[in-house]
Design a protein around this motif. Structure first.
Motif, PDB file in Angstrom:
ATOM      1  N   SER A 184      -7.525  42.919  33.904  1.00  0.00           N
ATOM      2  CA  SER A 184      -7.786  42.471  35.045  1.00  0.00           C
ATOM      3  C   SER A 184      -8.490  43.534  36.026  1.00  0.00           C
ATOM      4  CB  SER A 184      -6.514  41.438  36.030  1.00  0.00           C
ATOM      5  OG  SER A 184      -5.997  40.956  34.773  1.00  0.00           O
ATOM      6  N   ALA A 241      -5.184  45.403  35.684  1.00  0.00           N
ATOM      7  CA  ALA A 241      -3.770  44.657  35.790  1.00  0.00           C
ATOM      8  C   ALA A 241      -3.717  44.875  33.880  1.00  0.00           C
ATOM      9  CB  ALA A 241      -3.250  43.738  35.838  1.00  0.00           C
ATOM     10  N   THR A 287      -2.009  42.375  30.830  1.00  0.00           N
ATOM     11  CA  THR A 287      -0.968  41.070  30.394  1.00  0.00           C
ATOM     12  C   THR A 287      -0.956  40.750  28.954  1.00  0.00           C
ATOM     13  OG1 THR A 287      -1.256  40.533  32.669  1.00  0.00           O
ATOM     14  CG2 THR A 287      -0.038  38.976  31.251  1.00  0.00           C
ATOM     15  N   THR A 288       0.523  40.218  28.521  1.00  0.00           N
ATOM     16  CA  THR A 288       0.145  40.236  26.897  1.00  0.00           C
ATOM     17  C   THR A 288       0.915  39.024  26.977  1.00  0.00           C
ATOM     18  OG1 THR A 288       2.968  41.960  26.517  1.00  0.00           O
ATOM     19  CG2 THR A 288       0.427  42.593  26.392  1.00  0.00           C
ATOM     20  N   GLU A 324       3.325  41.836  31.249  1.00  0.00           N
ATOM     21  CA  GLU A 324       2.524  43.627  32.433  1.00  0.00           C
ATOM     22  C   GLU A 324       2.764  44.032  31.329  1.00  0.00           C
ATOM     23  OE1 GLU A 324       1.020  44.691  36.256  1.00  0.00           O
ATOM     24  OE2 GLU A 324       0.821  42.260  36.432  1.00  0.00           O
ATOM     25  N   SER A 352       2.889  48.390  32.668  1.00  0.00           N
ATOM     26  CA  SER A 352       3.073  49.802  33.242  1.00  0.00           C
ATOM     27  C   SER A 352       1.379  50.637  32.345  1.00  0.00           C
ATOM     28  CB  SER A 352       4.160  49.415  33.766  1.00  0.00           C
ATOM     29  OG  SER A 352       4.134  51.004  34.472  1.00  0.00           O
ATOM     30  N   ARG A 390      -5.263  53.990  36.402  1.00  0.00           N
ATOM     31  CA  ARG A 390      -6.031  52.929  36.595  1.00  0.00           C
ATOM     32  C   ARG A 390      -6.936  52.893  36.307  1.00  0.00           C
ATOM     33  NH1 ARG A 390      -1.857  48.062  38.385  1.00  0.00           N
ATOM     34  NH2 ARG A 390       0.247  49.479  37.572  1.00  0.00           N
TER      35      ARG A 390
END
Length: 688
Positions: A4, A10, A12-13, A17, A19, A26
C-alpha cells in the motif's frame, strides 16, 4: 501479499499486516515500490531519507533497513508471490508483480475508465480505483522533498480521477452525484480550477446556479489573493457558459441533460500530466513523461501504456495475446465447447443468426437470443454457428453455461465475469470484487476487440446484462428456454426461435446417428419415432442411443415400446441426459400456481385448448389463467399457435401428469439402463 502506497505505507498478507518498523525503513520500502523492478542506487535512498546533510553512517543505516525489510518480507512468504529484494552492487532492486501495488492497480483502473465514451462503465471503475485510497499517499514516510513530491504526484492523479468520476456522472445525467463527488475535493483543493469548474457545472445542472456562481467568485478571490492571478480558461469558460445558459432561459435553470445540451457542454478532460511506467517484463512505454519532482525523477506507479488499455481498445495484436491493462500476455481465449456431433439442418436459424450478428449498421454490439423448448437443440445451434464464424472473431470466443435451467443454483454474473476476465489475461488478484466493477472492467477490456460471447442456458435478462460486451466489434449469442423479452426491450436483442424437427429432418438425424441403411429399411417406423419424440433432437438422440445399444432391434420395436406412455420418458433417457430430466429443470423454475396449471393442462385430451378450457381444467378464474398461460408460453412449456389457441406437447403432458415429474411403470426390458437421471439440460440436448 499486497503493498500500500495510497495511505499509510503497509504490507498485508493473508494473516495480517507486517510490522515494518520506523519511518526510515518504511521510506526505503516506499521508494523501492515507487520504482518496482528497477535498481535504485544507494545514493538516491540516502538523498531521499535525509533532508539535511546525511550522517557519516548513512550507508550503514540504509543497508540495515534493507536487511530488515528483506527478512520481514521473507517471513511474510514473499517468495510464494514472486517477490525478491536483491542487492546489485551499490543499488537495490525490489522484484515483484506490479499488480500487488495498490497505486499500480489504481492507475490501471483509471486508465480503463472512459468517462465520456462509456460513462456507465467508467463510474464503477473509478469508484473502485478511488476506493483503494486509505488516506494521504505515502503516510508514514519521512518529510523530505522527494517524498513530498512523490506524494503530490499521486494526489494529483487521485484528483484527476475524482474529476473524471464527476464527468462520468454528469454524462449519465446524474448531476447530484457529480456535485457530491466533486464538492469535498473542491473544499480541500480550493485553487484547483478544473475541479471547481466541474463542480460549477454540476451545481448549475441541478438548478443551484447561485451556488455555482458563488464558487466562481470565491475561487477568483483566492486566486487573486494567494497567487495574484485571474481565473484560467477552464474556470472562466464554465462561468461564461452558465451566464449564457441562464440568460437564455430567463434565469430559470432546470436540471440539464447529460451531454450539455442547450449551450452547456460537458466538461472536458482534466489535462493532468501522464506518468511513465516501467513494466516488469521490460516492455518500453509508449507514451507519458516522468513525474517531475519524484525521487530519482521517475514514478512507476502509473498505469502501463505499452500493450495495455491502449492495445485492448484499438485491437492491436490478437486479443488477449496483445496484452491488456490488467492482463498477462497469451493467446486469445477459445472457450467454445467442441462442435456438436452430427449436426444437421437448421439452415434458416443459422442464417438468421448470421444476419443478426453481422449487422453493423447501428454501430452497436449485436445480440441474438436463441429460444425454444427443452430438448430442441438451442445450445447446439449456437455453438455450431460460433464455430462456423469463429474466424470473424480473431480476438477470442468466450463461452459460459449460466445454469439457468439446471441442477442447483443459477450462475451468478460475478462468477462468470471472473472466468471471462481470467481468460482475457487478468491476474486473479486484480479481478474486481464487485460484479458491477467486474462488468465494467470486462466491457472496457473488450471495447475494441472482435470477440464473440456465447451465454448458454440463461434464466433471465437480468442474469445476462452484466455479461454483455459493449464494443461494436463484439457479438453475443444467448440461449434460453425463456423468451428473454427484457433483452429484446432494453438491448435490441434479435430472437431466433427453434422449433421441433419435421419428419424428414428427424429421420435424417436418426440416420446420422444409426447409419442411413438402418433407417431406410423401415422409413415408416422412423417417421413414427419422430412423432413419438415430438421432433425434439434430445429425445431423438436418446432413442438412437437405445437402438445403438441394441443393434438387433429394428426401429419398429422401439416405436412399439414408446407407444406405452408409462414407459416413454424412461426410454427417452440415456445415462445422464434425457427428456424427463430436461423437463424437470423447466418445471422446477415455475411458481406453484403455474406448475398446477401445467398439470391441469396435461389432462387435455389432444393437447389443444384455449383459455376457457384451461380455466375449467385448472379451476382458476380467467385472468389468473391467462396470466399463467402467458408465463408458460414464455417458458415454451406451451405454444400459442394463434390467438387463444394453445398446444402442449405430448412429452410435456406425460411429464406433467405425474406431479413428481417421474415416469410410471419404468420396468421392462426396453427400459433397462435407461432410467431417468436428473441433470440434463440444453448442453446435452443441443447436439441436434
Amino acid at each position: 501479499m499486497e503493498f500500500s502506497l495510497l495511505g499509510p505505507i503497509a504490507v498485508t498478507t493473508g494473516s495480517g499486516e507486517l510490522s515494518l518498523g520506523p519511518a526510515k525503513r518504511r521510506s526505503v520500502l516506499a521508494l523501492l515500490l515507487l520504482q518496482p523492478n528497477t535498481t535504485v542506487p544507494l545514493e538516491q535512498l540516502i538523498d531521499s531519507l535525509w533532508e539535511d546533510e546525511p550522517p557519516e553512517h548513512a550507508r550503514t543505516v540504509v543497508q540495515g533497513h534493507v536487511s530488515r525489510l528483506r527478512a520481514t518480507l521473507a517471513e511474510g512468504g514473499a517468495q510464494a508471490y514472486g517477490i525478491e529484494l536483491t542487492t546489485h552492487g551499490s543499488a537495490y532492486l525490489l522484484r515483484l508483480p506490479e499488480e500487488l501495488i495498490d497505486a499500480h492497480r489504481f492507475g490501471e483502473l483509471v486508465a480503463l475508465a472512459r468517462p465520456e465514451a462509456a460513462p456507465a462503465d467508467a463510474v464503477p471503475l473509478l469508484r473502485e480505483a478511488l476506493g483503494l485510497w486509505r488516506g494521504p499517499a505515502l503516510t508514514g514516510t519521512v518529510t523530505s522533498p522527494p517524498f513530498a513530491a512523490a506524494a503530490h504526484a499521486l494526489e494529483e492523479r487521485r484528483l484527476t480521477a475524482v474529476e473524471a468520476l464527476g464527468r462520468a456522472h454528469g454524462a449519465l445525467g446524474e448531476h447530484e452525484h457529480a456535485a457530491a463527488v466533486l464538492y469535498s475535493a473542491a473544499v480541500n483543493h480550493p485553487l484547483r480550477e478544473g475541479l471547481i469548474a466541474g463542480l460549477m457545472r454540476a451545481l448549475f445542472r441541478t438548478g443551484r446556479q447561485s451556488d455555482a456562481l458563488e464558487w466562481f467568485h470565491r475561487t477568483r478571490r483566492l486566486l487573486n489573493e494567494e497567487l495574484g492571478v485571474d481565473p484560467g480558461e477552464r474556470l472562466r469558460g464554465a462561468y461564461e457558459e452558465i451566464l449564457r445558459a441562464e440568460a437564455a432561459h430567463g434565469g430559470r435553470q432546470a436540471a440539464r441533460p447529460a451531454r450539455g445540451t442547450q449551450g452547456l457542454p460537458a466538461d472536458g478532460p482534466a489535462g493532468a500530466p501522464s506518468f511513465h511506467v516501467k513494466h516488469a517484463g521490460g516492455q518500453p512505454p509508449v507514451q507519458g513523461s516522468t513525474a517531475a519532482g519524484a525521487p530519482g525523477g521517475t514514478s512507476s506507479v502509473a498505469p502501463p501504456s505499452a500493450g495495455s488499455p491502449h492495445d485492448a481498445r484499438h485491437g492491436s495484436g490478437s486479443g488477449a495475446g496483445s496484452g491488456t491493462g490488467t492482463g498477462r500476455a497469451g493467446a486469445a481465449p477459445r472457450l467454445l465447447p467442441r462442435p456438436p456431433a452430427r449436426f444437421l439442418g437448421r439452415e434458416d436459424q443459422l442464417g438468421a443468426l448470421t444476419r443478426a450478428l453481422t449487422d453493423r449498421a447501428s454501430g452497436e454490439s449485436p445480440l441474438a437470443v436463441v429460444v425454444g423448448p427443452a430438448g430442441v437443440g438451442k445450445t447446439a445451434c449456437a455453438v455450431q454457428w460460433a464455430h462456423l464464424h469463429a474466424g470473424a472473431f480473431p480476438d477470442g470466443q468466450l463461452f459460459a453455461d449460466l445454469r439457468g435451467f439446471g441442477e442447483g443454483d443459477e450462475a451468478q454474473p460475478a462468477e462468470i465475469l471472473r472466468d471471462f476476465l481470467l481468460a482475457l489475461g487478468t491476474p486473479p488478484e486484480r479481478v474486481p470484487g464487485s460484479a458491477q466493477a467486474a462488468s465494467a472492467l470486462f466491457r472496457s477490456l473488450v471495447a475494441e476487440r472482435r470477440l464473440l460471447v456465447v451465454l448458454d442456458n440463461a434464466r433471465s435478462s437480468a442474469q445476462v446484462r452484466p455479461l454483455l460486451p459493449g464494443g461494436p466489434h463484439c457479438a453475443t449469442v444467448v440461449t434460453s428456454r425463456s423468451r428473454l423479452d427484457g433483452l429484446v426491450a432494453t438491448d435490441c436483442a434479435r430472437p431466433v426461435g427453434l422449433h421441433a424437427l419435421g419428419h424428414e429432418e428427424g429421420a435424417a438425424l436418426l440416420g446420422a446417428m444409426l447409419g442411413p441403411e438402418r433407417v431406410a429399411e423401415d422409413p415408416a417406423a422412423a417417421r413414427e419415432l419422430v412423432d413419438l419424440c415430438d421432433g425434439l433432437p434430445l429425445a431423438l438422440r436418446a432413442a438412437a442411443a437405445q437402438l445403438t445399444a441394441r443393434p438387433r432391434w429394428r426401429l419398429a420395436r422401439l416405436a412399439a415400446a414408446l407407444r406405452d406412455e408409462r414407459r416413454r420418458l424412461a426410454l427417452l433417457s440415456a445415462e445422464d441426459t434425457g427428456m424427463a430430466a430436461a423437463l424437470r429443470m423447466s418445471v422446477a423454475r415455475l411458481s406453484a400456481d403455474d406448475a398446477r396449471l401445467l398439470s391441469a393442462l396435461a389432462r387435455s385430451a389432444d393437447g389443444h385448448l384455449n383459455a376457457s378450457v384451461a380455466a375449467a381444467l385448472a379451476g382458476y378464474d380467467p385472468e389468473r389463467t391467462q396470466d399463467g398461460l402467458d408465463r408458460l408460453a414464455e417458458m415454451h412449456l406451451v405454444d400459442e399457435e394463434a390467438t387463444d389457441v394453445y398446444t402442449i406437447s405430448t412429452l410435456t403432458q406425460l411429464f406433467a401428469r405425474d406431479e413428481r415429474g417421474e415416469s410410471r411403470g419404468r420396468g421392462g426390458g426396453g427400459a433397462r439402463g435407461a432410467q431417468d437421471r436428473s441433470g440434463a439440460d440444453d448442453e446435452p440436448e443441443g447436439r441436434g
